[in-house]
Every structure is written in structure tokens, then in C-alpha cells.
Design a protein around this motif. Sequence first.
Motif, PDB file in Angstrom:
ATOM      1  N   ILE A 137      21.500  -1.721 -10.393  1.00  0.00           N
ATOM      2  CA  ILE A 137      22.694  -1.171  -9.743  1.00  0.00           C
ATOM      3  C   ILE A 137      22.368   0.152  -9.070  1.00  0.00           C
ATOM      4  O   ILE A 137      22.745   0.398  -7.913  1.00  0.00           O
ATOM      5  CB  ILE A 137      23.831  -1.010 -10.769  1.00  0.00           C
ATOM      6  N   ARG A 138      21.666   1.027  -9.783  1.00  0.00           N
ATOM      7  CA  ARG A 138      21.299   2.313  -9.199  1.00  0.00           C
ATOM      8  C   ARG A 138      20.355   2.135  -8.025  1.00  0.00           C
ATOM      9  O   ARG A 138      20.464   2.826  -7.004  1.00  0.00           O
ATOM     10  CB  ARG A 138      20.657   3.192 -10.270  1.00  0.00           C
ATOM     11  N   LEU A 139      19.415   1.205  -8.144  1.00  0.00           N
ATOM     12  CA  LEU A 139      18.489   0.949  -7.050  1.00  0.00           C
ATOM     13  C   LEU A 139      19.218   0.464  -5.810  1.00  0.00           C
ATOM     14  O   LEU A 139      18.913   0.881  -4.683  1.00  0.00           O
ATOM     15  CB  LEU A 139      17.451  -0.087  -7.489  1.00  0.00           C
ATOM     16  N   LEU A 140      20.202  -0.402  -6.017  1.00  0.00           N
ATOM     17  CA  LEU A 140      20.969  -0.926  -4.882  1.00  0.00           C
ATOM     18  C   LEU A 140      21.830   0.159  -4.247  1.00  0.00           C
ATOM     19  O   LEU A 140      21.829   0.321  -3.021  1.00  0.00           O
ATOM     20  CB  LEU A 140      21.839  -2.094  -5.340  1.00  0.00           C
ATOM     21  N   VAL A 141      22.553   0.912  -5.075  1.00  0.00           N
ATOM     22  CA  VAL A 141      23.535   1.868  -4.559  1.00  0.00           C
ATOM     23  C   VAL A 141      22.872   3.141  -4.041  1.00  0.00           C
ATOM     24  O   VAL A 141      23.276   3.688  -3.009  1.00  0.00           O
ATOM     25  CB  VAL A 141      24.566   2.194  -5.652  1.00  0.00           C
ATOM     26  N   ARG A 142      21.854   3.629  -4.747  1.00  0.00           N
ATOM     27  CA  ARG A 142      21.253   4.923  -4.409  1.00  0.00           C
ATOM     28  C   ARG A 142      20.074   4.828  -3.445  1.00  0.00           C
ATOM     29  O   ARG A 142      19.746   5.811  -2.777  1.00  0.00           O
ATOM     30  CB  ARG A 142      20.799   5.630  -5.695  1.00  0.00           C
ATOM     31  N   VAL A 143      19.412   3.678  -3.385  1.00  0.00           N
ATOM     32  CA  VAL A 143      18.192   3.586  -2.586  1.00  0.00           C
ATOM     33  C   VAL A 143      18.334   2.561  -1.466  1.00  0.00           C
ATOM     34  O   VAL A 143      18.182   2.888  -0.281  1.00  0.00           O
ATOM     35  CB  VAL A 143      16.975   3.238  -3.474  1.00  0.00           C
ATOM     36  N   VAL A 144      18.623   1.315  -1.821  1.00  0.00           N
ATOM     37  CA  VAL A 144      18.564   0.230  -0.844  1.00  0.00           C
ATOM     38  C   VAL A 144      19.674   0.357   0.201  1.00  0.00           C
ATOM     39  O   VAL A 144      19.410   0.308   1.414  1.00  0.00           O
ATOM     40  CB  VAL A 144      18.634  -1.132  -1.559  1.00  0.00           C
ATOM     41  N   LEU A 145      20.908   0.518  -0.239  1.00  0.00           N
ATOM     42  CA  LEU A 145      22.015   0.578   0.716  1.00  0.00           C
ATOM     43  C   LEU A 145      21.963   1.804   1.621  1.00  0.00           C
ATOM     44  O   LEU A 145      22.207   1.680   2.839  1.00  0.00           O
ATOM     45  CB  LEU A 145      23.350   0.510  -0.032  1.00  0.00           C
ATOM     46  N   PRO A 146      21.643   3.010   1.118  1.00  0.00           N
ATOM     47  CA  PRO A 146      21.526   4.150   2.052  1.00  0.00           C
ATOM     48  C   PRO A 146      20.454   3.959   3.113  1.00  0.00           C
ATOM     49  O   PRO A 146      20.581   4.496   4.221  1.00  0.00           O
ATOM     50  CB  PRO A 146      21.181   5.323   1.121  1.00  0.00           C
ATOM     51  N   LEU A 147      19.386   3.206   2.795  1.00  0.00           N
ATOM     52  CA  LEU A 147      18.354   2.935   3.789  1.00  0.00           C
ATOM     53  C   LEU A 147      18.737   1.801   4.743  1.00  0.00           C
ATOM     54  O   LEU A 147      17.989   1.523   5.690  1.00  0.00           O
ATOM     55  CB  LEU A 147      17.039   2.569   3.091  1.00  0.00           C
ATOM     56  N   SER A 148      19.868   1.159   4.491  1.00  0.00           N
ATOM     57  CA  SER A 148      20.259  -0.022   5.264  1.00  0.00           C
ATOM     58  C   SER A 148      21.552   0.180   6.035  1.00  0.00           C
ATOM     59  O   SER A 148      22.207  -0.791   6.416  1.00  0.00           O
ATOM     60  CB  SER A 148      20.416  -1.225   4.315  1.00  0.00           C
ATOM     61  N   ILE A 149      21.939   1.421   6.279  1.00  0.00           N
ATOM     62  CA  ILE A 149      23.231   1.689   6.919  1.00  0.00           C
ATOM     63  C   ILE A 149      23.345   1.045   8.302  1.00  0.00           C
ATOM     64  O   ILE A 149      24.357   0.393   8.601  1.00  0.00           O
ATOM     65  CB  ILE A 149      23.484   3.207   6.979  1.00  0.00           C
TER      66      ILE A 149
END
Length: 306
Positions: A209-221
Motif C-alpha cells: 500500500i505504501r509503495l503504491l501510494v507513496r512511490v508508484v502513483l506519484p511517479l505516474s501522474i
Amino acid sequence: MTSTTDTPVADAHRRGGAIVSDERGRIAVRARRRRRTVQVLGYLAMLVALAVVVVPLAWIVLTSFKDRSEIYVQPAVWWPSTWHPENYREATTSVPFWQFLRNSLIVTLILGVIKFVLGGLSAYGLVFLRFPGKNLVFLVIIAALMVPNQITVITNYSLVAQLGFRNTFAGIIVPLAGVAFGTFLMRNHFLSIPPEIIEAARMDGAGHIRLLVRVVLPLSIPTMVAFALITLVNEWNEYLWPFLMADDYSVATLPVGLTQLQNNDGVTNWGPVMAATVLAMLPMLIVFLALQRHMIKGLTSGAVKG
């Protein structure tokens, strides 16, 4: 003192150098001509594409201000002799236009949220989770992209009718909630994220969850913006399925409601119809113009890896 044999050799070298120089010059000229030809053809293609898009839009906007007598005339009149903004008043008062607009907003926003969440989660699972049959699941998603929605209309209609969801928002929304394209787009972008970033986050103790919310999604805006915009435009313009599901005005969306402006006697006053069409286009046109840069960037980054 140089010998006489050096002079022919030097002359040959000079002639050879001149020939090479002339050949390089001709190659450069041909290259410049090819570049200019490609540029001219590119500009012509852009002009043709622009005309294909702009001319119908201009006709719709101008017709929305025409009197009925100027619409049914040959040859066609492009510029109205007198402007009739009353067409917009008739378009919004002769049918429950604002109720259709409310219904479209409800359906589009709910479907946008559902597809955005499901697309992101499914793409994350296909990229960062390990489970048997992952490649098979992705192949099924790709296969779903190849199947037009019209093929499943009959089976979906039968199922929704048996469940008693006809003429409800649930009956419109649930069958349209598939996210094959969104999963494909987001997965391709997630694959382009440098693995070093993912490994560093995991070493810091980041869970899924943290990886998705804090890392993956911010890099995929940019890709998320492109996905959201495509989803909103597609659902806003959806006609066939809402038309089959809506029995009255309570759940009918704008594309379905616009058909109510056509007269039953076979002679349609296209002025109000075009006015309503312009009003229906404006929300998505504003959203598209505001987010077009992010959309282009997102589609480009999403196509980096397959």
C-alpha cells in the motif's frame, strides 16, 4: 626541387578531393530537399487533420445560432444572417436538460472513480506481485481490448434485466466498469519505473500500500491524468448502453436526452439540437484543453514499454 612526377599526383589528389566535395554537396542538397518535402507533407497532413476536426465543430456552433429557415436551405448557409441565441433557451427548456446533465455527471464521475481505482490496482498487481498465471491474466486483458462492447450488449442486457436493474444508475454503471484499457496503459507505465526506486522503497520497509501510494502513483501522474481524461470523455459520450437502460428521464444521460429534441413529425429544428450539442460538449472540451499536455505526456510514457 620537386620532381615532375609529383605534379600529376598532386593534381589527381586535388581532382579527387574536388569530386568528393562535390558529391558531399549534392548529398547535402538532396538531404535538405527531403527534409523540406517531409516538413511540407507533415504540415499538409496537419492542415487536413485540423480541417476534419474544426470544420464540423464550426458548423455545429454556427448552426446553433441559425434560424430554422437558414438550416433547411440549398446551397448551405454557413454564416447566419441573424443570430438566434433563443435556440439555447429552447434546448434547455423544451426537455429536462439539466436533469440529463445531472445524470451524466453522476454516471461519468462514478465510472471514472471505479475505473481509476480498479485500473491502478490491477496494473500494480500485474507488475509488482508474483502469482501463478500472471501472464495468462494479462493475455485475457489484452483479449478483452479486442472485443467491441456491442458484442456483449445482448448478454449484459439479459443479465441486468433479470437482476431488476433496468432504469437504474447501477444498471448503467456496473456493465460499463471494465478497465481493460486502463490496466494495459497503467501496467506499461509501471514497467517503465526504474527498479532501483522500487528496491530502495522496499529496503526502507514500504509495504504494497505504501509503495503504491507513496512511490508508484506519484511517479505516474501524467499517465493517470491521461487515463482519467480518456475515461471521462468516453463515459460522458456513451450512448448505446444508457439508451437501452433508461426507460424515462430519471436516469437518462445527455447523449440519450438530446434525442428528445428531435420532433416526431420527421422535421427536426436543428438549431436547438445543435445548441444542446454545444452545451454537452463544453464540459469535456474544457477538461481536455486543461489537461491535454499531461495526456500527451502520459500516453507517451505509457508506451515506452510493452
